[in-house]
Motif scaffolding. Structure first.
Motif, PDB file in Angstrom:
ATOM      1  N   HIS A 136     -11.909  -8.722  -3.307  1.00  0.00           N
ATOM      2  CA  HIS A 136     -11.338  -8.794  -1.950  1.00  0.00           C
ATOM      3  C   HIS A 136     -12.290  -9.631  -1.103  1.00  0.00           C
ATOM      4  O   HIS A 136     -13.456  -9.257  -0.932  1.00  0.00           O
TER       5      HIS A 136
ATOM      6  N   VAL B  95       0.525  -3.747   4.374  1.00  0.00           N
ATOM      7  CA  VAL B  95       0.357  -2.312   4.553  1.00  0.00           C
ATOM      8  C   VAL B  95       1.739  -1.697   4.802  1.00  0.00           C
ATOM      9  O   VAL B  95       2.509  -2.202   5.634  1.00  0.00           O
TER      10      VAL B  95
ATOM     11  N   VAL C 153      -7.899 -10.298  -3.664  1.00  0.00           N
ATOM     12  CA  VAL C 153      -7.192 -10.255  -2.373  1.00  0.00           C
ATOM     13  C   VAL C 153      -7.893 -11.218  -1.426  1.00  0.00           C
ATOM     14  O   VAL C 153      -9.121 -11.230  -1.325  1.00  0.00           O
TER      15      VAL C 153
ATOM     16  N   ILE D 166      -3.121 -11.639   2.368  1.00  0.00           N
ATOM     17  CA  ILE D 166      -2.640 -10.877   3.538  1.00  0.00           C
ATOM     18  C   ILE D 166      -3.194 -11.632   4.743  1.00  0.00           C
ATOM     19  O   ILE D 166      -4.411 -11.757   4.914  1.00  0.00           O
TER      20      ILE D 166
ATOM     21  N   GLY E 167      -4.922   1.850  -0.294  1.00  0.00           N
ATOM     22  CA  GLY E 167      -5.936   1.130   0.484  1.00  0.00           C
ATOM     23  C   GLY E 167      -6.751   2.084   1.344  1.00  0.00           C
ATOM     24  O   GLY E 167      -6.277   3.149   1.736  1.00  0.00           O
ATOM     25  N   ASP E 168      -7.971   1.640   1.662  1.00  0.00           N
ATOM     26  CA  ASP E 168      -8.749   2.452   2.613  1.00  0.00           C
ATOM     27  C   ASP E 168      -8.228   2.220   4.034  1.00  0.00           C
ATOM     28  O   ASP E 168      -8.694   2.848   4.991  1.00  0.00           O
ATOM     29  N   SER E 169      -7.196   1.363   4.170  1.00  0.00           N
ATOM     30  CA  SER E 169      -6.441   1.276   5.425  1.00  0.00           C
ATOM     31  C   SER E 169      -5.836   2.641   5.747  1.00  0.00           C
ATOM     32  O   SER E 169      -5.398   2.889   6.873  1.00  0.00           O
TER      33      SER E 169
ATOM     34  N   ASP F 286      -8.717   1.869  -3.732  1.00  0.00           N
ATOM     35  CA  ASP F 286      -9.648   1.076  -2.926  1.00  0.00           C
ATOM     36  C   ASP F 286     -10.967   1.837  -2.760  1.00  0.00           C
ATOM     37  O   ASP F 286     -10.979   2.944  -2.213  1.00  0.00           O
TER      38      ASP F 286
ATOM     39  N   THR G 126       0.847  -1.192   0.000  1.00  0.00           N
ATOM     40  CA  THR G 126       0.000   0.000   0.000  1.00  0.00           C
ATOM     41  C   THR G 126       0.888   1.250   0.000  1.00  0.00           C
ATOM     42  O   THR G 126       2.059   1.202   0.385  1.00  0.00           O
TER      43      THR G 126
ATOM     44  N   TYR H  85       0.128   5.843   0.382  1.00  0.00           N
ATOM     45  CA  TYR H  85      -0.962   6.793   0.666  1.00  0.00           C
ATOM     46  C   TYR H  85      -0.632   8.223   0.264  1.00  0.00           C
ATOM     47  O   TYR H  85      -1.492   9.098   0.343  1.00  0.00           O
TER      48      TYR H  85
ATOM     49  N   GLU I  38      -7.927 -11.993   2.493  1.00  0.00           N
ATOM     50  CA  GLU I  38      -7.433 -11.422   3.750  1.00  0.00           C
ATOM     51  C   GLU I  38      -7.950 -12.216   4.946  1.00  0.00           C
ATOM     52  O   GLU I  38      -9.158 -12.529   5.029  1.00  0.00           O
TER      53      GLU I  38
ATOM     54  N   LEU J  45      -1.295  -0.337  -3.922  1.00  0.00           N
ATOM     55  CA  LEU J  45      -2.709  -0.188  -3.557  1.00  0.00           C
ATOM     56  C   LEU J  45      -2.860   1.035  -2.666  1.00  0.00           C
ATOM     57  O   LEU J  45      -2.215   1.123  -1.614  1.00  0.00           O
TER      58      LEU J  45
HETATM   59  O1  KIV Z   1      -7.024  -1.181   2.642  1.00  0.00           O
HETATM   60  C1  KIV Z   1      -6.064  -1.952   2.459  1.00  0.00           C
HETATM   61  O2  KIV Z   1      -4.902  -1.613   2.687  1.00  0.00           O
HETATM   62  C2  KIV Z   1      -6.367  -3.275   1.969  1.00  0.00           C
HETATM   63  C3  KIV Z   1      -5.256  -4.285   1.949  1.00  0.00           C
HETATM   64  C4  KIV Z   1      -4.868  -4.664   3.306  1.00  0.00           C
HETATM   65  C5  KIV Z   1      -5.585  -5.440   1.113  1.00  0.00           C
HETATM   66  O3  KIV Z   1      -7.463  -3.538   1.600  1.00  0.00           O
END
Ligand code: KIV
Length: 283
Positions: free
Chosen positions: A137, A215, A180, A203, A44-46, A84, A23, A25, A182, A42
């Motif tokens: 996912h 991440v 994905v 993951i 990610g919405d993380s 994401d 990931t 950001y 998870e 990615l």
């Molecule tokens: O939001 C994210 O980082 C994810 C990954 C962990 C797959 O969806």
């Protein structure tokens, strides 16, 4: 440098190549992730948890995602860029899902989108029909954390494992280029990987997947080592950064920063002339 495409990622399974996804950001994390040679970045919405400090991903908005995708796109050279889709950006209607997926491409400069679960296979199909590659996912999908009653491993019972296998086939039939997996048992992830033609990216799902994703902040322990069984700390970057900051604050306080070399300087004649003017002004 050429950007990796979604069809190229899909072909990696047949070529028996492991897919490395990470990931990112913002601009610096995207630059570093690109330099690592990862195949996929990615956004990610993380983001909500590791960057914005929320306790889950549910508060992340389309505006948050687009803002961060733009920065990541500016820093990415090479990897496929996947955005994401956040909670409630594809659940309400197919129209809304297609419109928001389009925003990831047009505004966020992403190459593909990811969305959670197989319950929205109709949305997945519609987004793909509009020309946007979709990554699926399954498993411990964080947007369902309230339904799961916490971040709990999924697919442990026979029924749950059967459903996950069915869901993977459903997503493959809807046209995803990868899935994905998870937070599911390693044995189940291997069975899913063998059951579908598209690559799986795990993951917390064992070594039997086609690829892996972690991440950024977790694998580099920023700010602290991640307290999850499935994470390996590849570098303690958080403690390196913290030490640098502590040294900086101490240097400011004890006067060892800045040194003469950190500043620009005026010539001696200008300094002298100015000095005289200052003296006159003070008299
Ligand atoms: O939001 C994210 O980082 C994810 C990954 C962990 C797959 O969806």
């Amino acid at each position: 440098m050429k950007t990796i495409t979604a069809p190229q990622v899909q072909a990696m399974k047949q070529l028996e190549q492991k897919i490395a996804m990470v990931t990112a950001y913002d601009y610096p994390t995207a630059v570093l992730a690109s330099r690592s040679g990862a195949d996929i970045i990615l956004v990610g919405d993380s983001l909500g948890m590791v960057v914005l400090g929320y306790e889950d991903t549910l508060k992340v908005t389309m505006a948050d995602m687009i803002h961060h995708c733009k920065a990541v796109a500016r820093g990415t050279k090479g990897p496929l860029k996947v955005g994401d889709m956040p909670f409630m950006s594809y659940q309400v209607s197919t129209e809304q899902a297609v419109e928001n997926a389009g925003r990831f491409i047009q505004e966020g400069n992403m190459d593909a989108v990811k969305l959670e679960g197989a319950g929205y296979a109709d949305r997945v199909r519609a987004i793909i029909e509009s020309g946007i590659p979709v990554m699926g996912h399954l498993g411990l999908t964080p947007q369902s954390v309230k339904a799961f009653g916490g971040f709990k491993i999924q697919g442990k019972t026979l029924n749950a494992a059967r459903k996950l296998l069915d869901d993977a086939v459903k997503l493959e039939n809807a046209g995803v280029f990868s899935i994905v997996l998870e937070g599911i048992p390693a044995e189940l992830a291997k069975m899913v990987t063998d059951a579908v033609h598209v690559p799986t990216i795990g993951i917390g799902a064992g070594a039997g997947c086609t690829g892996q994703v972690l991440v950024f902040h977790d694998l580099l322990a920023i700010p602290d080592p991640a307290p999850f069984q499935f994470v390996h700390t590849f570098e303690k970057a958080g403690s390196v950064m913290e030490k640098g900051l502590i040294d900086y604050v101490a240097a400011v306080r004890n006067g060892t920063f800045p040194e003469a070399g950190h500043s620009s300087h005026i010539s001696e004649p200008v300094e002298k002339a100015l000095g005289k003017e200052v003296v006159r002004k003070c008299m």
